[in-house]
Design an enzyme around this catalytic site. Structure first.
Site, mmCIF file in Angstrom:
data_model
loop_
_atom_site.group_PDB
_atom_site.id
_atom_site.type_symbol
_atom_site.label_atom_id
_atom_site.label_comp_id
_atom_site.label_asym_id
_atom_site.label_seq_id
_atom_site.Cartn_x
_atom_site.Cartn_y
_atom_site.Cartn_z
ATOM 1 N N ASN A 9 0.870 -1.182 0.000
ATOM 2 C CA ASN A 9 0.000 0.000 0.000
ATOM 3 C C ASN A 9 0.904 1.230 0.000
ATOM 4 O O ASN A 9 1.509 1.556 1.022
ATOM 5 C CB ASN A 9 -0.890 -0.036 1.253
ATOM 6 C CG ASN A 9 -1.695 1.235 1.422
ATOM 7 O OD1 ASN A 9 -1.809 2.047 0.500
ATOM 8 N ND2 ASN A 9 -2.258 1.424 2.614
ATOM 9 N N TRP A 10 0.985 1.882 -1.151
ATOM 10 C CA TRP A 10 1.915 3.020 -1.268
ATOM 11 C C TRP A 10 1.337 4.309 -0.673
ATOM 12 O O TRP A 10 2.026 5.331 -0.627
ATOM 13 C CB TRP A 10 2.290 3.234 -2.747
ATOM 14 C CG TRP A 10 3.067 2.104 -3.350
ATOM 15 C CD1 TRP A 10 3.476 0.953 -2.716
ATOM 16 C CD2 TRP A 10 3.547 2.002 -4.697
ATOM 17 N NE1 TRP A 10 4.167 0.148 -3.593
ATOM 18 C CE2 TRP A 10 4.228 0.760 -4.820
ATOM 19 C CE3 TRP A 10 3.464 2.829 -5.810
ATOM 20 C CZ2 TRP A 10 4.821 0.341 -6.013
ATOM 21 C CZ3 TRP A 10 4.068 2.411 -7.007
ATOM 22 C CH2 TRP A 10 4.732 1.186 -7.096
ATOM 23 N N LYS A 11 0.104 4.287 -0.274
ATOM 24 C CA LYS A 11 -0.554 5.473 0.322
ATOM 25 C C LYS A 11 -0.346 6.698 -0.575
ATOM 26 O O LYS A 11 -0.288 6.566 -1.790
ATOM 27 C CB LYS A 11 -0.040 5.707 1.740
ATOM 28 C CG LYS A 11 -0.110 4.439 2.594
ATOM 29 C CD LYS A 11 0.099 4.704 4.045
ATOM 30 C CE LYS A 11 0.168 3.373 4.790
ATOM 31 N NZ LYS A 11 0.179 3.499 6.210
ATOM 32 N N HIS A 95 -9.456 0.983 5.115
ATOM 33 C CA HIS A 95 -8.151 1.168 5.765
ATOM 34 C C HIS A 95 -8.341 2.080 6.988
ATOM 35 O O HIS A 95 -9.145 3.014 6.954
ATOM 36 C CB HIS A 95 -7.154 1.778 4.780
ATOM 37 C CG HIS A 95 -5.754 1.746 5.299
ATOM 38 N ND1 HIS A 95 -5.291 2.683 6.191
ATOM 39 C CD2 HIS A 95 -4.732 0.879 5.079
ATOM 40 C CE1 HIS A 95 -4.023 2.382 6.491
ATOM 41 N NE2 HIS A 95 -3.666 1.303 5.824
ATOM 42 N N GLU A 97 -6.724 4.477 8.056
ATOM 43 C CA GLU A 97 -6.548 5.910 7.767
ATOM 44 C C GLU A 97 -7.820 6.480 7.137
ATOM 45 O O GLU A 97 -8.193 7.633 7.395
ATOM 46 C CB GLU A 97 -5.320 6.111 6.862
ATOM 47 C CG GLU A 97 -4.032 5.884 7.649
ATOM 48 C CD GLU A 97 -2.852 5.394 6.832
ATOM 49 O OE1 GLU A 97 -2.885 5.498 5.593
ATOM 50 O OE2 GLU A 97 -1.894 4.881 7.438
ATOM 51 N N GLU A 167 -5.201 -5.273 10.639
ATOM 52 C CA GLU A 167 -4.188 -4.231 10.813
ATOM 53 C C GLU A 167 -4.455 -3.478 12.109
ATOM 54 O O GLU A 167 -5.225 -2.503 12.120
ATOM 55 C CB GLU A 167 -4.249 -3.244 9.645
ATOM 56 C CG GLU A 167 -3.972 -3.859 8.300
ATOM 57 C CD GLU A 167 -3.389 -2.818 7.343
ATOM 58 O OE1 GLU A 167 -2.294 -3.069 6.830
ATOM 59 O OE2 GLU A 167 -4.010 -1.764 7.148
ATOM 60 N N GLY A 173 2.582 1.927 10.749
ATOM 61 C CA GLY A 173 3.526 3.035 10.594
ATOM 62 C C GLY A 173 4.256 3.407 11.877
ATOM 63 O O GLY A 173 4.884 4.461 11.950
ATOM 64 N N SER A 213 3.578 -2.494 10.227
ATOM 65 C CA SER A 213 5.032 -2.494 10.362
ATOM 66 C C SER A 213 5.670 -3.822 9.946
ATOM 67 O O SER A 213 6.658 -4.259 10.542
ATOM 68 C CB SER A 213 5.450 -2.089 11.782
ATOM 69 O OG SER A 213 5.002 -0.775 12.060
ATOM 70 N N GLY A 235 4.953 1.206 4.727
ATOM 71 C CA GLY A 235 6.281 1.826 4.592
ATOM 72 C C GLY A 235 7.292 0.979 3.835
ATOM 73 O O GLY A 235 7.978 1.475 2.932
HETATM 74 C C1 PEP Z 1 -0.732 0.014 6.089
HETATM 75 O O1 PEP Z 1 -0.877 1.217 5.996
HETATM 76 O O2 PEP Z 1 -1.564 -0.748 5.574
HETATM 77 C C2 PEP Z 1 0.431 -0.487 6.828
HETATM 78 C C3 PEP Z 1 0.403 -1.702 7.260
HETATM 79 O O3 PEP Z 1 1.477 0.394 7.002
HETATM 80 P P1 PEP Z 1 2.920 0.059 7.646
HETATM 81 O O4 PEP Z 1 3.408 -1.233 7.008
HETATM 82 O O5 PEP Z 1 3.775 1.227 7.296
HETATM 83 O O6 PEP Z 1 2.720 -0.134 9.104
#
Ligand code: PEP
Length: 250
Positions: A9-11, A95, A97, A167, A173, A213, A235
């Site tokens: 997921n490049w956000k 998600h 976010e 998640e 993050g 993460s 990330g």
């Molecule tokens: C995500 O945003 O789906 C995610 C898991 O981010 P990160 O790997 O940076 O924690």
């Protein structure tokens, strides 16, 4: 039976040229293993350009969200058919976010889920508790609520093709990963919830990814767990070397 899925997921990162470079670099590190699926979810404007890079490589393309209506006066939004025409086969839904920053409710997530499924694309439904909810002992209850709400009006055959990503919000993050045991326990709980809604076959067949993460150092341990069928990576999916190591996990 459950093919592992590794998704990036490049956000809201990457211009079009940067996204194309990253896709090329990931492709170079992809061994073409047919025993696992790889999915890239770039920002909306990068979808079509990245699709051109991926070509027939077998790496799939997904969007980070969509609008549930087919078309109309929804300034700034993107519909399922637009995403399909850009080469997408998957859409991330709910998600954390989107839930926290853009106020997406369980019922809006459910509408998006139904829109994706009725368009014959694969939803990647994200669920997960906050730190406060985990500390209050409510993690399982929150996740069960999110899964049940998103599945409202979703039939058995559609549930079977759906993918869930657990998640925990406190792990996204932050560099703080859930332990493989914590993740596996929650995935088992999600299977029990699915079993209650649809029966054992769906509970055993739906792929449940872990996200929060995930990196090149912890992916192998996470993927050893019986209920973890892949990873949704934020990330670390922006660094070609890290993501290539993740998709080639041992
Ligand atoms: C995500 O945003 O789906 C995610 C898991 O981010 P990160 O790997 O940076 O924690």
């Amino acid at each position: 039976m459950r093919k592992p899925l590794l998704a990036g997921n490049w956000k809201m990162n990457m211009t079009i040229p940067q996204a194309q470079d990253l896709a090329r670099a990931i492709l170079a590190g992809f061994r073409g293993d047919t025993g696992r699926e790889v999915l890239l979810c770039p920002p909306a404007v990068c979808l079509s350009p990245v699709h051109r890079i991926l070509g027939q490589s077998g790496i799939m393309l997904g969007a980070q969200t969509l609008h549930h209506e087919a078309s109309g006066a929804y300034t700034g939004e993107v519909s399922l058919e637009m995403l399909r025409s850009a080469g997408c086969t998957h859409v991330i839904i709910g998600h954390s976010e989107r839930r926290a920053i853009f106020g997406e409710s369980d019922s809006l997530v459910a509408r998006k889920m139904r829109a994706v499924l009725s368009g014959r694309m694969v939803p990647l439904l994200c669920v997960g508790e906050t730190l406060a909810e985990r500390k209050a002992g409510q993690a399982e209850e929150v996740v069960a609520r999110q899964v049940s709400a998103a599945c409202a009006g979703v039939g058995t055959s559609d549930a079977l093709v759906s993918v869930i990503a657990y998640e925990p919000v406190w792990a996204i993050g932050t560099g703080e990963t859930a332990t493989p045991e914590q993740a596996d326990d929650m995935h088992a709980h999600i299977r029990r919830v699915l079993g209650g809604l649809y029966g054992e076959q769906v509970a055993d067949s739906v792929r449940i990814l872990y996200g929060g993460s995930v990196n090149e150092k912890n992916v192998d341990e996470l993927m050893k767990k019986p209920n973890i069928d892949g990873a949704l990576v934020g990330g670390a999916s922006l660094k070609a070397e890290s993501f290539a190591r993740i998709i080639n996990y041992k």
